[in-house]
Motif scaffolding. Structure first.
Motif, PDB file in Angstrom:
ATOM      1  N   VAL A   1       0.853  -1.180   0.000  1.00 57.72           N
ATOM      2  CA  VAL A   1       0.000   0.000   0.000  1.00 57.72           C
ATOM      3  C   VAL A   1       0.893   1.235   0.000  1.00 57.72           C
ATOM      4  CG1 VAL A   1      -1.771   1.287   1.246  1.00 57.72           C
ATOM      5  CG2 VAL A   1      -1.781  -1.213   1.307  1.00 57.72           C
ATOM      6  N   TRP A   2       0.753   2.072  -1.016  1.00 56.02           N
ATOM      7  CA  TRP A   2       1.475   3.332  -1.101  1.00 56.02           C
ATOM      8  C   TRP A   2       0.440   4.435  -0.922  1.00 56.02           C
ATOM      9  CZ3 TRP A   2       6.643   3.014  -1.348  1.00 56.02           C
ATOM     10  CH2 TRP A   2       7.204   1.847  -1.819  1.00 56.02           C
ATOM     11  N   VAL A   3       0.718   5.356  -0.048  1.00 58.25           N
ATOM     12  CA  VAL A   3      -0.215   6.444   0.200  1.00 58.25           C
ATOM     13  C   VAL A   3       0.499   7.751  -0.121  1.00 58.25           C
ATOM     14  CG1 VAL A   3      -1.645   7.577   1.925  1.00 58.25           C
ATOM     15  CG2 VAL A   3      -1.302   5.103   2.031  1.00 58.25           C
ATOM     16  N   LYS A   4      -0.146   8.570  -0.957  1.00 59.50           N
ATOM     17  CA  LYS A   4       0.445   9.824  -1.389  1.00 59.50           C
ATOM     18  C   LYS A   4      -0.671  10.828  -1.640  1.00 59.50           C
ATOM     19  CE  LYS A   4       4.565  10.178  -4.241  1.00 59.50           C
ATOM     20  NZ  LYS A   4       5.146   9.990  -5.556  1.00 59.50           N
ATOM     21  N   PRO A   5      -0.444  12.093  -1.309  1.00 63.57           N
ATOM     22  CA  PRO A   5      -1.449  13.101  -1.658  1.00 63.57           C
ATOM     23  C   PRO A   5      -1.661  13.146  -3.172  1.00 63.57           C
ATOM     24  CG  PRO A   5       0.155  14.003  -0.127  1.00 63.57           C
ATOM     25  CD  PRO A   5       0.669  12.664  -0.570  1.00 63.57           C
ATOM     26  N   GLU A   6      -2.896  13.414  -3.589  1.00 61.56           N
ATOM     27  CA  GLU A   6      -3.239  13.417  -5.013  1.00 61.56           C
ATOM     28  C   GLU A   6      -2.334  14.346  -5.828  1.00 61.56           C
ATOM     29  OE1 GLU A   6      -7.136  14.078  -7.894  1.00 61.56           O
ATOM     30  OE2 GLU A   6      -7.352  14.260  -5.727  1.00 61.56           O
TER      31      GLU A   6
ATOM     32  N   THR B   1       5.796  13.717  -7.606  1.00 58.22           N
ATOM     33  CA  THR B   1       6.690  14.257  -6.581  1.00 58.22           C
ATOM     34  C   THR B   1       6.362  13.684  -5.211  1.00 58.22           C
ATOM     35  OG1 THR B   1       5.197  16.128  -6.167  1.00 58.22           O
ATOM     36  CG2 THR B   1       6.928  16.456  -7.818  1.00 58.22           C
ATOM     37  N   THR B   2       7.241  14.000  -4.293  1.00 53.60           N
ATOM     38  CA  THR B   2       7.040  13.677  -2.881  1.00 53.60           C
ATOM     39  C   THR B   2       7.448  14.901  -2.089  1.00 53.60           C
ATOM     40  OG1 THR B   2       9.191  12.610  -2.967  1.00 53.60           O
ATOM     41  CG2 THR B   2       7.291  11.157  -2.971  1.00 53.60           C
ATOM     42  N   ARG B   3       6.603  15.912  -2.105  1.00 56.61           N
ATOM     43  CA  ARG B   3       6.964  17.228  -1.580  1.00 56.61           C
ATOM     44  C   ARG B   3       7.324  17.229  -0.098  1.00 56.61           C
ATOM     45  NH1 ARG B   3       0.813  19.574  -1.441  1.00 56.61           N
ATOM     46  NH2 ARG B   3       0.063  17.551  -0.858  1.00 56.61           N
ATOM     47  N   TRP B   4       6.808  16.292   0.676  1.00 59.44           N
ATOM     48  CA  TRP B   4       7.118  16.298   2.109  1.00 59.44           C
ATOM     49  C   TRP B   4       8.590  15.988   2.371  1.00 59.44           C
ATOM     50  CZ3 TRP B   4       4.138  12.564  -0.196  1.00 59.44           C
ATOM     51  CH2 TRP B   4       4.633  11.275  -0.183  1.00 59.44           C
TER      52      TRP B   4
END
Length: 130
Positions: free
Chosen positions: A36-41, A48-51
């Motif tokens: 399970v990969w969870v990422k903001p839309e 990207t992975t801005r965090w």
């Protein structure tokens, strides 16, 4: 090594992305993996992975490594090297390993080899066999 004892049907194990792992399944048993990969839309849409940006600025070598991988995916080799160097200088072994092909292709092969040797010395099996 650590073996997770699965004693009952439905037992599960969870781990973070950076845990090197293998699986040994007993005869007559089966294995099912659910990832399970969870990422903001917004990050999914942009790739990207801005965090990780703020974490990398705060000195988190794992965040710098992840940004390096992201830069590689976007074919920004210079930025990838910069992120991986930042991570590697803080002991991130995966970043040390990634620096070898990146620097070898576009820079000094001696420096590339030094990073490969550092990764091997820090326990990277991939670097040890290369």
């Amino acid at each position: 090594q650590f073996f997770v004892p699965f004693l009952s049907p439905g037992d599960v194990a969870m781990h973070s992305w950076d845990v090197p792992h293998g699986v040994r399944v007993k005869e007559g048993h089966s294995r099912v993996s659910i990832v399970v990969w969870v990422k903001p839309e917004e990050d999914v849409e942009r790739g990207t992975t801005r965090w990780y940006v703020e974490d990398a600025r705060s000195g988190d070598p794992d965040a710098s490594y992840r940004l390096g991988l992201e830069s590689e995916e976007h074919e920004n080799k210079a930025q990838a090297i910069e992120h991986h160097l930042n991570a590697a200088k803080h002991g991130q072994v995966f970043a040390m390993r990634r620096l070898h092909p990146l620097i070898k292709e576009s820079g000094d092969p001696r420096i590339a080899k030094q990073w490969l040797e550092k990764a091997a010395g820090a326990g990277s099996a991939e670097a040890q066999v290369e």
